[in-house]
Design a protein around this motif. Structure first.
Motif, PDB file in Angstrom:
ATOM      1  N   GLN A  92       0.945  -1.237   0.004  1.00 16.06           N
ATOM      2  CA  GLN A  92      -0.073  -0.098   0.133  1.00 16.06           C
ATOM      3  C   GLN A  92       0.918   1.092  -0.081  1.00 16.06           C
ATOM      4  OE1 GLN A  92      -2.230  -0.772   3.703  1.00 16.06           O
ATOM      5  NE2 GLN A  92      -3.458  -2.258   2.545  1.00 16.06           N
ATOM      6  N   SER A  93       0.401   2.362  -0.807  1.00  9.63           N
ATOM      7  CA  SER A  93       1.442   3.309  -0.852  1.00  9.63           C
ATOM      8  C   SER A  93       0.183   4.788  -0.712  1.00  9.63           C
ATOM      9  CB  SER A  93       2.283   3.518  -2.242  1.00  9.63           C
ATOM     10  OG  SER A  93       2.705   4.826  -2.328  1.00  9.63           O
ATOM     11  N   LEU A  94       0.699   5.564   0.047  1.00 12.25           N
ATOM     12  CA  LEU A  94      -0.340   6.956   0.266  1.00 12.25           C
ATOM     13  C   LEU A  94       0.865   8.191  -0.004  1.00 12.25           C
ATOM     14  CD1 LEU A  94      -2.826   8.538   0.868  1.00 12.25           C
ATOM     15  CD2 LEU A  94      -1.958   8.116   3.252  1.00 12.25           C
ATOM     16  N   THR A  95       0.438   8.924  -0.899  1.00  8.49           N
ATOM     17  CA  THR A  95       1.213  10.269  -1.235  1.00  8.49           C
ATOM     18  C   THR A  95       0.278  11.259  -1.015  1.00  8.49           C
ATOM     19  OG1 THR A  95       1.200  10.060  -3.455  1.00  8.49           O
ATOM     20  CG2 THR A  95       3.098   9.007  -2.200  1.00  8.49           C
ATOM     21  N   PHE A  96       0.929  12.634  -0.513  1.00  6.36           N
ATOM     22  CA  PHE A  96       0.002  13.585  -0.682  1.00  6.36           C
ATOM     23  C   PHE A  96       0.842  14.930  -0.491  1.00  6.36           C
ATOM     24  CE2 PHE A  96      -1.042  11.984   3.705  1.00  6.36           C
ATOM     25  CZ  PHE A  96      -0.648  12.999   4.392  1.00  6.36           C
ATOM     26  N   THR A  97       0.274  16.056  -0.544  1.00  7.87           N
ATOM     27  CA  THR A  97       0.871  17.284  -0.351  1.00  7.87           C
ATOM     28  C   THR A  97       0.379  18.100   0.634  1.00  7.87           C
ATOM     29  OG1 THR A  97       1.803  17.224  -2.689  1.00  7.87           O
ATOM     30  CG2 THR A  97       1.918  19.350  -1.393  1.00  7.87           C
ATOM     31  N   LEU A  98       1.112  19.032   1.664  1.00  3.56           N
ATOM     32  CA  LEU A  98       0.503  19.894   2.568  1.00  3.56           C
ATOM     33  C   LEU A  98       1.113  21.205   2.168  1.00  3.56           C
ATOM     34  CD1 LEU A  98       0.886  17.872   5.877  1.00  3.56           C
ATOM     35  CD2 LEU A  98      -1.306  18.108   4.571  1.00  3.56           C
ATOM     36  N   PHE A  99       0.297  22.065   2.180  1.00  2.00           N
ATOM     37  CA  PHE A  99       0.742  23.464   1.704  1.00  2.00           C
ATOM     38  C   PHE A  99       1.337  24.313   3.005  1.00  2.00           C
ATOM     39  CE2 PHE A  99      -1.921  22.917  -2.287  1.00  2.00           C
ATOM     40  CZ  PHE A  99      -0.867  23.020  -2.944  1.00  2.00           C
ATOM     41  N   LYS A 100       1.928  25.029   2.872  1.00  5.01           N
ATOM     42  CA  LYS A 100       2.669  25.883   3.914  1.00  5.01           C
ATOM     43  C   LYS A 100       3.579  25.289   4.875  1.00  5.01           C
ATOM     44  CE  LYS A 100       1.209  29.878   6.770  1.00  5.01           C
ATOM     45  NZ  LYS A 100       0.530  30.691   7.348  1.00  5.01           N
ATOM     46  N   GLN A 101       4.882  25.577   5.026  1.00  2.93           N
ATOM     47  CA  GLN A 101       5.651  25.317   6.112  1.00  2.93           C
ATOM     48  C   GLN A 101       5.341  26.055   7.227  1.00  2.93           C
ATOM     49  OE1 GLN A 101       9.793  25.036   4.992  1.00  2.93           O
ATOM     50  NE2 GLN A 101       9.178  24.911   2.751  1.00  2.93           N
ATOM     51  N   ASP A 102       5.536  25.165   8.437  1.00  2.85           N
ATOM     52  CA  ASP A 102       5.467  25.753   9.716  1.00  2.85           C
ATOM     53  C   ASP A 102       6.267  24.972  10.581  1.00  2.85           C
ATOM     54  OD1 ASP A 102       3.482  24.180  11.250  1.00  2.85           O
ATOM     55  OD2 ASP A 102       2.402  24.974   9.666  1.00  2.85           O
ATOM     56  N   LEU A 103       6.960  25.413  11.919  1.00  7.14           N
ATOM     57  CA  LEU A 103       7.550  24.644  12.876  1.00  7.14           C
ATOM     58  C   LEU A 103       6.790  23.429  13.401  1.00  7.14           C
ATOM     59  CD1 LEU A 103      10.105  24.384  14.435  1.00  7.14           C
ATOM     60  CD2 LEU A 103       9.093  26.192  16.298  1.00  7.14           C
ATOM     61  N   ALA A 104       5.601  23.728  14.002  1.00  2.00           N
ATOM     62  CA  ALA A 104       4.772  22.633  14.389  1.00  2.00           C
ATOM     63  C   ALA A 104       4.768  21.711  13.490  1.00  2.00           C
ATOM     64  CB  ALA A 104       3.376  23.132  14.955  1.00  2.00           C
ATOM     65  N   THR A 105       4.318  21.767  12.204  1.00  2.00           N
ATOM     66  CA  THR A 105       4.121  20.805  11.140  1.00  2.00           C
ATOM     67  C   THR A 105       5.469  19.859  11.122  1.00  2.00           C
ATOM     68  OG1 THR A 105       2.288  21.829  10.105  1.00  2.00           O
ATOM     69  CG2 THR A 105       3.494  20.136   9.072  1.00  2.00           C
ATOM     70  N   THR A 106       6.514  20.602  10.971  1.00  2.00           N
ATOM     71  CA  THR A 106       7.830  19.839  10.743  1.00  2.00           C
ATOM     72  C   THR A 106       8.235  19.161  12.100  1.00  2.00           C
ATOM     73  OG1 THR A 106       8.498  21.534   9.409  1.00  2.00           O
ATOM     74  CG2 THR A 106      10.137  20.402  10.361  1.00  2.00           C
ATOM     75  N   ARG A 107       7.866  19.697  12.969  1.00  2.00           N
ATOM     76  CA  ARG A 107       8.121  18.689  14.175  1.00  2.00           C
ATOM     77  C   ARG A 107       7.174  17.417  14.314  1.00  2.00           C
ATOM     78  NH1 ARG A 107       7.284  21.875  19.506  1.00  2.00           N
ATOM     79  NH2 ARG A 107       8.332  20.126  20.409  1.00  2.00           N
ATOM     80  N   GLU A 108       5.830  17.761  14.076  1.00  3.13           N
ATOM     81  CA  GLU A 108       5.006  16.600  13.935  1.00  3.13           C
ATOM     82  C   GLU A 108       5.443  15.579  13.101  1.00  3.13           C
ATOM     83  OE1 GLU A 108       3.090  15.731  16.318  1.00  3.13           O
ATOM     84  OE2 GLU A 108       3.517  17.826  17.685  1.00  3.13           O
ATOM     85  N   LEU A 109       5.863  16.206  11.790  1.00  4.95           N
ATOM     86  CA  LEU A 109       6.354  14.944  10.961  1.00  4.95           C
ATOM     87  C   LEU A 109       7.693  14.163  11.426  1.00  4.95           C
ATOM     88  CD1 LEU A 109       5.719  17.253   7.666  1.00  4.95           C
ATOM     89  CD2 LEU A 109       4.361  15.068   8.448  1.00  4.95           C
TER      90      LEU A 109
END
Length: 184
Positions: free
Chosen positions: A78-95
């Motif tokens: 199984q493969s899932l790909t997607f894009t999230l717009f707009k960088q921010d510190l909270a998202t980078t940390r969670e990823l």
């Protein structure tokens, strides 16, 4: 193994099927006993233990499943790909945290259907790319790729399963549970 075919399929006359991924719901992988996940394996899930999940409205999402039948038996990649717009510190940390745990996900397609990935073995965030582009019109955000290997195909999930979960999506501040504690 002796099996017989049971039906054929004609091509629908009305071509109103809509492709693409609308949303992705991520939640931590917990190894449940098989009897707690009710339904027909590889077909549908009719009952699933309550969970907390996190909704992502995505752009350019794609879910695919490849079936391999070899000497080791049948397996489903199984493969899932997607894009999230707009960088921010909270998202980078969670990823970054997300890379370290196993996940399950539910994909909501543009036609309203739901399928679950990583049901029995979990899925992982294989990679993510932080993009800032070369011009003002370029992507400023994240490109994510999840993968998993299962013994059964990804099952369809009824809307009632999702409605029974706790949804956290406020302000896109993702929370992941770790040993019963919520990480901020």
């Amino acid at each position: 193994m002796s099996c017989t075919l049971t039906t054929g399929r004609s091509e629908p006359l009305c071509r109103d099927s809509i492709g693409g991924v609308k949303s992705v719901y991520l939640f931590s992988y917990v190894q449940y006993a098989y009897n707690l996940i009710e339904g027909v394996r590889g077909v549908n899930i009719t009952s699933f233990p309550d969970n907390t999940y996190y909704k992502y409205e995505v752009t350019g999402g794609n879910f695919s499943e490849s079936i391999t039948n070899d000497d080791n038996g049948v397996s489903y990649s199984q493969s899932l790909t997607f894009t999230l717009f707009k960088q921010d510190l909270a998202t980078t940390r969670e990823l970054d945290l997300m890379q370290k745990i196993d996940l399950r996900y539910i994909v909501e397609f543009n036609n309203g259907d739901l399928k679950m990935g990583g049901v029995y073995n979990g899925a992982r965030l294989d990679s993510y790319t932080i993009n800032s582009g070369s011009s003002k019109g370029s992507l400023n955000g994240y490109s994510l790729t999840f993968s998993g290997e299962e013994e059964f195909a990804s099952p369809f999930v009824s809307r009632e399963i999702i409605d029974g979960f706790l949804l956290l999506e406020d302000g896109f501040n993702l929370l992941l549970e770790n040993s019963g504690k919520i990480i901020l």
